[in-house]
Design a protein around this motif. Structure first.
Motif, PDB file in Angstrom:
ATOM      1  N   ASP A 105       0.864  -1.184   0.000  1.00 44.87           N
ATOM      2  CA  ASP A 105       0.000   0.000   0.000  1.00 44.87           C
ATOM      3  C   ASP A 105       0.898   1.230   0.000  1.00 44.87           C
ATOM      4  O   ASP A 105       1.563   1.538   1.006  1.00 44.87           O
ATOM      5  N   GLU A 106       0.929   1.935  -1.087  1.00 50.73           N
ATOM      6  CA  GLU A 106       1.809   3.079  -1.224  1.00 50.73           C
ATOM      7  C   GLU A 106       1.443   4.206  -0.269  1.00 50.73           C
ATOM      8  O   GLU A 106       2.316   4.921   0.230  1.00 50.73           O
ATOM      9  N   PHE A 107       0.151   4.375  -0.007  1.00 49.96           N
ATOM     10  CA  PHE A 107      -0.295   5.501   0.827  1.00 49.96           C
ATOM     11  C   PHE A 107       0.187   5.355   2.275  1.00 49.96           C
ATOM     12  O   PHE A 107       0.655   6.306   2.895  1.00 49.96           O
ATOM     13  N   SER A 108       0.081   4.149   2.798  1.00 50.55           N
ATOM     14  CA  SER A 108       0.447   3.943   4.204  1.00 50.55           C
ATOM     15  C   SER A 108       1.825   3.338   4.366  1.00 50.55           C
ATOM     16  O   SER A 108       2.417   3.432   5.444  1.00 50.55           O
ATOM     17  N   GLY A 109       2.341   2.678   3.310  1.00 48.22           N
ATOM     18  CA  GLY A 109       3.666   2.086   3.385  1.00 48.22           C
ATOM     19  C   GLY A 109       3.678   0.709   3.999  1.00 48.22           C
ATOM     20  O   GLY A 109       4.743   0.194   4.336  1.00 48.22           O
ATOM     21  N   VAL A 110       2.559   0.089   4.191  1.00 51.75           N
ATOM     22  CA  VAL A 110       2.510  -1.248   4.785  1.00 51.75           C
ATOM     23  C   VAL A 110       2.264  -2.254   3.677  1.00 51.75           C
ATOM     24  O   VAL A 110       1.726  -1.922   2.615  1.00 51.75           O
ATOM     25  N   ASP A 111       2.663  -3.515   3.957  1.00 53.49           N
ATOM     26  CA  ASP A 111       2.391  -4.615   3.062  1.00 53.49           C
ATOM     27  C   ASP A 111       1.226  -5.416   3.628  1.00 53.49           C
ATOM     28  O   ASP A 111       0.993  -5.455   4.849  1.00 53.49           O
ATOM     29  N   LEU A 112       0.525  -6.069   2.751  1.00 52.44           N
ATOM     30  CA  LEU A 112      -0.605  -6.865   3.221  1.00 52.44           C
ATOM     31  C   LEU A 112      -0.766  -8.095   2.351  1.00 52.44           C
ATOM     32  O   LEU A 112      -0.370  -8.104   1.181  1.00 52.44           O
ATOM     33  N   ILE A 113      -1.306  -9.133   2.980  1.00 50.93           N
ATOM     34  CA  ILE A 113      -1.638 -10.363   2.295  1.00 50.93           C
ATOM     35  C   ILE A 113      -3.085 -10.664   2.629  1.00 50.93           C
ATOM     36  O   ILE A 113      -3.443 -10.860   3.801  1.00 50.93           O
ATOM     37  N   CYS A 114      -3.912 -10.725   1.612  1.00 43.92           N
ATOM     38  CA  CYS A 114      -5.331 -10.998   1.855  1.00 43.92           C
ATOM     39  C   CYS A 114      -5.542 -12.499   2.007  1.00 43.92           C
ATOM     40  O   CYS A 114      -4.593 -13.288   1.958  1.00 43.92           O
ATOM     41  N   ALA A 115      -6.788 -12.907   2.188  1.00 46.33           N
ATOM     42  CA  ALA A 115      -7.086 -14.321   2.422  1.00 46.33           C
ATOM     43  C   ALA A 115      -6.873 -15.158   1.185  1.00 46.33           C
ATOM     44  O   ALA A 115      -6.520 -16.342   1.258  1.00 46.33           O
ATOM     45  N   GLY A 116      -7.089 -14.551   0.020  1.00 45.09           N
ATOM     46  CA  GLY A 116      -6.926 -15.312  -1.206  1.00 45.09           C
ATOM     47  C   GLY A 116      -8.171 -16.112  -1.515  1.00 45.09           C
ATOM     48  O   GLY A 116      -9.287 -15.779  -1.108  1.00 45.09           O
ATOM     49  N   THR A 117      -7.950 -17.191  -2.283  1.00 43.74           N
ATOM     50  CA  THR A 117      -9.065 -18.050  -2.657  1.00 43.74           C
ATOM     51  C   THR A 117      -9.590 -18.788  -1.423  1.00 43.74           C
ATOM     52  O   THR A 117      -8.822 -19.446  -0.709  1.00 43.74           O
ATOM     53  N   VAL A 118     -10.920 -18.666  -1.161  1.00 41.67           N
ATOM     54  CA  VAL A 118     -11.509 -19.286   0.033  1.00 41.67           C
ATOM     55  C   VAL A 118     -11.506 -20.787  -0.144  1.00 41.67           C
ATOM     56  O   VAL A 118     -12.121 -21.311  -1.088  1.00 41.67           O
ATOM     57  N   PRO A 119     -10.802 -21.538   0.726  1.00 42.28           N
ATOM     58  CA  PRO A 119     -10.709 -22.999   0.573  1.00 42.28           C
ATOM     59  C   PRO A 119     -11.877 -23.696   1.267  1.00 42.28           C
ATOM     60  O   PRO A 119     -12.658 -23.102   1.993  1.00 42.28           O
ATOM     61  N   ASN A 120     -11.946 -25.009   1.018  1.00 39.34           N
ATOM     62  CA  ASN A 120     -12.967 -25.815   1.693  1.00 39.34           C
ATOM     63  C   ASN A 120     -12.527 -26.280   3.076  1.00 39.34           C
ATOM     64  O   ASN A 120     -13.345 -26.663   3.902  1.00 39.34           O
ATOM     65  N   ASN A 121     -11.219 -26.285   3.304  1.00 28.48           N
ATOM     66  CA  ASN A 121     -10.668 -26.749   4.578  1.00 28.48           C
ATOM     67  C   ASN A 121      -9.766 -25.686   5.185  1.00 28.48           C
ATOM     68  O   ASN A 121      -8.548 -25.879   5.279  1.00 28.48           O
TER      69      ASN A 121
END
Length: 748
Positions: free
Chosen positions: A619-635
């Motif tokens: 995130d350029e505005f805040s300078g932090v990195d992030l990792i989202c959940a991604g593809t929602v798995p079944n398990n």
């Protein structure tokens, strides 16, 4: 170390439950003070209006002295049957004063049925009574199916009787009889809206009581007189009949003084009985001698040996001469021969004496026979006389008993007649004398001030009671509220430290706070609260900083993700920060940053379908990195519990100074507990005044039971305007300089 900490927290919590925290109650009262005051003022005003509308009532008191010993003119207490020396006497008089009879006499004497307050047709209802009547009528109209009283038509006599009973009930209800201890004085108090009427009725009650007592005495005297007259007539007839029977008895039996005749007969019988006894004794003695003589026959020698013969005086003297003669013959025979004249003369004298002795014995025997026959005849004659005397005595005794019986009946009737005649005279004399058992010691006067209602006292009591009721409601509401609202709630109910609080910010419904809200200068308080949380977290672990921080909450919608993002922004201003979304069921991090739905995340990284560079977003505005959940798995839980996830988190720790992990709500699923195994500490987010403390403690206990460290609580969505009025967080913000919320906002 963690186990010892948990034990200490439990002991501290139990100790807090056993002690009463007065400061807590004071804080609750101060928080609700304006509501309590408003409620108290409202109730007090309502009570004051009701009290002012109540008609004042006056109490007049008269003092009545009840005599324990009434004036006794004659001994006639039996007529009235009251023992004034016993305690029950006074209790009886008190009940007479309270009786319906006295109340009826008062109503009749004062004609109270014509007074407005004692006539239900003329009575003016006060505001409260009118309100009750109106409510009853409305209910009757709204509930026609309920049983209704049909109107009843009364005759004038029935209506007058009902009025009379109503007035009597009112008098009895308003009358108070109060005895003064250790005295014979009783207070007659009467309560009424009219002070003059109250005094009049109180005095009339005393007068009616005295009059009723005198009337009762008069009636009882009349009854006693009537009964005595009737009884006297019967007794007189009985007395005359008894006297006539006694007179007829004396005339029939030709008696004058039966007592003297019976006495003479008794003496005569006693004398004859004594003579018979003596004659019988003499007969027995003669009979013994006669039998001995009869057995001896005509032999003089044998007769002379009998004691009765030899002991007889005539025989004794002859016997003595015989002994002398025999002595001389014996002496002469020694000197002279048988032919000698002296010897012949001595023998002739002896024979003469012996012939005389025999003659005496024969005469004595003949006399014994005569005496025996005379004694026998005398005993027979005396027995006949005694039997005659006994028969005469029995006849006289029977006559005497009949005489005494008739005389006793005459005496008894005479005594009863005299006693009743005396009582009749006493009753007649007492009938004209009126002696009251009581007198009015102090008459009741018109009271100057009303006794009821005590308006000032009632209003003051209403104020005090309403304040107490308000305090009770405040404490009850606080006790019923299971949410976490203050710093004290965090420490007392959760036994955790408070790391910080996030104020509630206005935003659209069903939407989150804007992503860049932290950087908006218009929302200075929100930004500073997040920075305060950052500072608390850094100072808490200054020796060994926690690099991987799990953000958890009990249920959804508590602002967990918002806290995680903004804490990441705050830490990102000073350090290299990575925000990881491990909520693989309902992820929100990608939506917050407007990432596309196909953006790979932590789930893809664990599964190995994508590389780290493809998953990390800067995130350029805040300078932090992030990792989202991604593809929602079944398990999702199996992925988070895998060794691959642990290795990935370890690699993140080597690259970033802080890793903020957003997780799923712990009460919904156990994903947060699994993720906590790879985190250094846990920050628990609680929505202010929303989530139950029992649910929060349940979530915290799941972390603590596994030995995970919980750094503290973040109280989210706090209404600072409301909190400032109630002073709930003043202490918490003073130490950071955020007490003047409105001023800061205006300056910004």
């Amino acid at each position: 170390m963690n186990a010892q900490t948990n034990v200490g927290q439990i002991e501290a919590k139990l100790l807090e439950q056993e002690t009463i925290d007065l400061g807590l109650y004071w804080h609750i009262v101060m928080r609700f003070k304006w509501r309590i005051i408003s409620l108290s003022v409202l109730i007090t005003i309502l009570v004051a209006l009701i009290v002012m509308s109540i008609t004042p009532r006056y109490i007049a008191t008269a003092k009545l002295l009840i005599e324990s010993n009434e004036a006794k003119v004659l001994s006639i207490q039996e007529v009235y049957g009251l023992d004034a020396s016993r305690k029950e006497y006074f209790q009886t008089q008190y009940e007479i004063l309270r009786s319906r009879k006295v109340a009826e006499n008062v109503v009749e004497k004062l004609n109270l049925t014509e007074e407005a307050n004692y006539n239900f047709e003329l009575r003016n209802e006060d505001t409260l009574d009118k309100w009750k009547t109106s409510v009853k009528e409305q209910l009757a109209g709204l509930l026609p199916f309920m049983p209704q009283k049909p109107p009843v038509a009364y005759t004038p006599e029935q209506l007058q009787s009902i009025k009379q009973r109503y007035a009597v009930v009112q008098v009895m209800k308003n009358l108070q009889i109060l005895p003064i201890s250790n005295t014979q004085i009783v207070n007659i108090s009467y309560e009424d809206e009219d002070p003059e009427l109250a005094a009049l009725i109180a005095n009339t009650v005393g007068d009616v009581y005295i009059e009723s007592y005198l009337q009762a005495r008069f009636e009882m005297t009349e009854k006693a007189t009537t009964w005595l007259n009737e009884s006297l007539e019967g007794l007189r007839a009985k007395l005359l009949a008894a006297e006539k029977q006694l007179s007829d008895f004396y005339e029939t039996e030709q008696l004058v003084n039966i007592d003297g005749v019976v006495g003479l007969a008794s003496e005569e019988l006693q004398k004859l009985s004594q003579q018979l006894l003596e004659a019988q004794t003499n007969l027995k003695q003669n009979e013994v001698i006669f039998n001995q003589v009869k057995q001896s026959g005509a032999n003089i020698a044998e007769l002379s040996t009998l004691n009765e013969v030899i002991n007889h005086p005539s025989v004794v003297s002859v016997k003595r001469e015989e002994v002398k003669a025999q002595s001389r013959v014996s002496e002469i025979s020694k000197v002279y021969g048988p032919k000698h004249p002296k010897m012949i003369a001595a023998n002739a004298e002896l024979e003469s004496i012996q012939s005389s002795l025999a003659a005496q014995i024969r005469e004595l025997v003949s006399g014994i026979t005569v005496d025996y026959r005379n004694a026998t005849q005398k005993v027979a004659e005396l027995k006949i006389e005694v039997e005659r005397a006994k028969q005469r005595f029995r006849q006289l005794s029977n006559l005497d008993n009949r005489s005494k019986t008739l005389q006793r009946e005459v005496d008894v009737n005479q005594q009863l007649y005299s006693s009743f005649f005396t009582r009749l005279k006493e009753t007649n004399e007492l009938g004209g004398f009126e002696s009251a058992n009581a007198r009015l010691l102090d008459v009741a006067t018109k009271p100057g001030a009303p006794a009821k209602p005590k308006k000032a006292l009632i209003i003051a009591a209403a104020l005090i009671v309403s304040l107490g009721f308000g305090v009770f409601l405040a404490i009850a509401l606080d006790a019923l509220n299971s949410g976490i609202r203050t710093l004290d709630d965090v420490e007392r109910k959760l036994s955790q430290r408070m790391l910080g609080l996030i104020p509630w910010e206005a935003h659209k419904k069903k939407e989150n706070v804007p992503l860049r809200h932290f950087f908006d200068s218009k929302h200075h308080t929100f930004s500073e609260s997040v920075r305060t949380l950052r500072t608390s977290l850094q100072l808490l672990n200054i020796d060994k900083p926690s690099k991987t921080i799990l953000i958890a909450s009990s249920v959804p919608k508590e602002g967990k993700s918002t806290v995680a993002i903004n804490l990441g922004f705050a830490l990102g201003q000073l350090h290299k920060v990575l925000i990881v979304d491990t909520d693989l069921r309902r992820p929100t991090l990608g939506k917050q940053f407007d990432l596309p739905g196909f953006q790979p995340g932590i789930a893809n990284l664990i599964a190995g379908t994508h590389k780290l560079d493809e998953c990390i977003v800067h995130d350029e505005f805040s300078g932090v990195d992030l990792i989202c959940a991604g593809t929602v798995p079944n398990n999702p839980q199996e992925l988070l519990a895998s060794d691959q996830f642990k290795n990935i988190m370890k690699s993140f720790a080597e690259t970033y100074e802080y890793i903020i992990v957003d997780s799923a709500p712990i009460q919904a699923v156990s994903d947060a507990v699994v993720v906590s195994k790879v985190c250094d500490s846990v920050i628990y987010v609680v929505k202010s005044d929303s989530t139950s403390h029992k649910m929060i403690n349940s979530g915290l206990s799941r972390f603590i039971s596994l030995g995970h460290r919980v750094d503290g609580i973040v109280l989210n969505q706090v209404d600072l305007k409301k909190a400032k009025k109630q002073g709930e967080y003043a202490g918490f913000y003073d130490q950071y300089g955020y007490n003047n919320y409105q001023t800061d906002t205006k300056q910004v």
